[in-house]
Design an enzyme around this catalytic site. Sequence first.
Site, PDB file in Angstrom:
ATOM      1  N   CYS A  69      -0.768  -4.317 -22.521  1.00  0.00           N
ATOM      2  CA  CYS A  69       0.291  -3.315 -22.658  1.00  0.00           C
ATOM      3  C   CYS A  69       0.164  -2.628 -24.020  1.00  0.00           C
ATOM      4  O   CYS A  69       0.102  -3.322 -25.057  1.00  0.00           O
ATOM      5  CB  CYS A  69       1.640  -4.006 -22.541  1.00  0.00           C
ATOM      6  SG  CYS A  69       3.044  -2.931 -22.824  1.00  0.00           S
ATOM      7  N   HIS A  82       8.158  -5.676  -1.395  1.00  0.00           N
ATOM      8  CA  HIS A  82       7.239  -6.611  -2.035  1.00  0.00           C
ATOM      9  C   HIS A  82       6.395  -5.963  -3.129  1.00  0.00           C
ATOM     10  O   HIS A  82       5.376  -6.515  -3.541  1.00  0.00           O
ATOM     11  CB  HIS A  82       6.344  -7.285  -0.981  1.00  0.00           C
ATOM     12  CG  HIS A  82       7.119  -8.222  -0.094  1.00  0.00           C
ATOM     13  ND1 HIS A  82       6.642  -8.700   1.102  1.00  0.00           N
ATOM     14  CD2 HIS A  82       8.360  -8.766  -0.251  1.00  0.00           C
ATOM     15  CE1 HIS A  82       7.551  -9.505   1.648  1.00  0.00           C
ATOM     16  NE2 HIS A  82       8.593  -9.554   0.849  1.00  0.00           N
ATOM     17  N   SER A 121       5.072 -10.436  11.111  1.00  0.00           N
ATOM     18  CA  SER A 121       5.292 -11.723  11.762  1.00  0.00           C
ATOM     19  C   SER A 121       6.758 -12.134  11.628  1.00  0.00           C
ATOM     20  O   SER A 121       7.232 -12.994  12.368  1.00  0.00           O
ATOM     21  CB  SER A 121       4.381 -12.789  11.149  1.00  0.00           C
ATOM     22  OG  SER A 121       4.557 -12.827   9.752  1.00  0.00           O
ATOM     23  N   CYS A 141       3.737  -4.417 -17.049  1.00  0.00           N
ATOM     24  CA  CYS A 141       3.495  -5.372 -18.134  1.00  0.00           C
ATOM     25  C   CYS A 141       4.175  -6.703 -17.810  1.00  0.00           C
ATOM     26  O   CYS A 141       5.349  -6.722 -17.417  1.00  0.00           O
ATOM     27  CB  CYS A 141       4.032  -4.797 -19.446  1.00  0.00           C
ATOM     28  SG  CYS A 141       3.894  -5.986 -20.784  1.00  0.00           S
ATOM     29  N   ALA A 152       0.238  -0.454  16.198  1.00  0.00           N
ATOM     30  CA  ALA A 152       0.987   0.630  15.550  1.00  0.00           C
ATOM     31  C   ALA A 152       0.366   1.990  15.870  1.00  0.00           C
ATOM     32  O   ALA A 152       1.067   2.930  16.250  1.00  0.00           O
ATOM     33  CB  ALA A 152       1.022   0.397  14.039  1.00  0.00           C
ATOM     34  N   ASP A 200       0.839  -1.201   0.000  1.00  0.00           N
ATOM     35  CA  ASP A 200       0.000   0.000   0.000  1.00  0.00           C
ATOM     36  C   ASP A 200       0.878   1.256   0.000  1.00  0.00           C
ATOM     37  O   ASP A 200       2.108   1.170   0.086  1.00  0.00           O
ATOM     38  CB  ASP A 200      -0.974  -0.018   1.200  1.00  0.00           C
ATOM     39  CG  ASP A 200      -0.263   0.081   2.551  1.00  0.00           C
ATOM     40  OD1 ASP A 200       0.532   1.036   2.747  1.00  0.00           O
ATOM     41  OD2 ASP A 200      -0.497  -0.782   3.424  1.00  0.00           O
TER      42      ASP A 200
END
Length: 247
Positions: A155, A127, A197, A135, A239, A112
């Site tokens: 594409c 990640h 984790s 593409c 958090a 995100d």
Amino acid sequence: MSADSDTIARASALIADARDICVFSGAGMSAESGIPTFRDALTGLWAEHSPEDLATPEGWARDPDLVWGWYRDRADRLRTVTPNAGHRALADLHRNRAAVGGGVHIVTQNVDDLHERAGSTIVSHLHGDLTTPRCSGCGRRGSPTDMLTEPRPSCPLCGASLRPDVVWFGEMLPGDQWADAERAVDACDLMIVVGTSGVVHPAAMLPERAAHAGTPIVEVNPDPSAVTAIADVHVPGTAAAALPRIT
Ligand code: OAD
């Protein structure tokens, strides 16, 4: 669970003494913004969906429409959520450290853009990035609008299908993002690990790398994780609740 005042004081003291801080964040960082984690037993994405179907090159080859639709829906949902108090506390901490010539260098496993929207500059998205596709043939990046398009777009340059620009199980992490992450870990004098984790490699090697170098680690996680054993202080809180208290 919430942290006692001694734990808060120890975490705060380590953070106050540090100049260059590397933050290593995972899905728990965004949980209070309304984005599910992966491995929480009841609410995690992998409790409901099969990672083999949705997060592997083989799953994509079998059913690209299913995979595209799942990521498209997550990208669409991402537009409706906002950064939480934890994201904002880290952006404030960066401004505060920049004033004395240091900084907060964020390495995230999250796809995100909530750290960025809170005002942080990200060193590394290990990640990938859910907000724009790329593409599957030539690698050219698409636009945020492409990621929200159904059916799956092609594409304009080579005609191959666009795919989510996220790292799937069995794929290599982007080399530049990994190199930037290692540099941030090696340069920091404190690591804050939030909401992971710590079981997905190679990302999970980063806290181990910091610990081997003798860099103190503050962990923020309501539950113990694979990182807790090497953390100097484990703050048992979320958090959004804990980061504003210790920064
Ligand atoms: P996980 O779902 O494995 O772990 C989430 C962690 O966040 C757990 O340790 C929870 O205890 C903790 N947590 C839950 N709510 C929290 C909160 N409000 N505040 C702080 N912590 C909280 O997520 P990750 O460790 O990020 O990979 O998972 C790593 C990778 O596995 C992901 O990047 C993804 C996934 O498969 C890819 O997509 C390649």
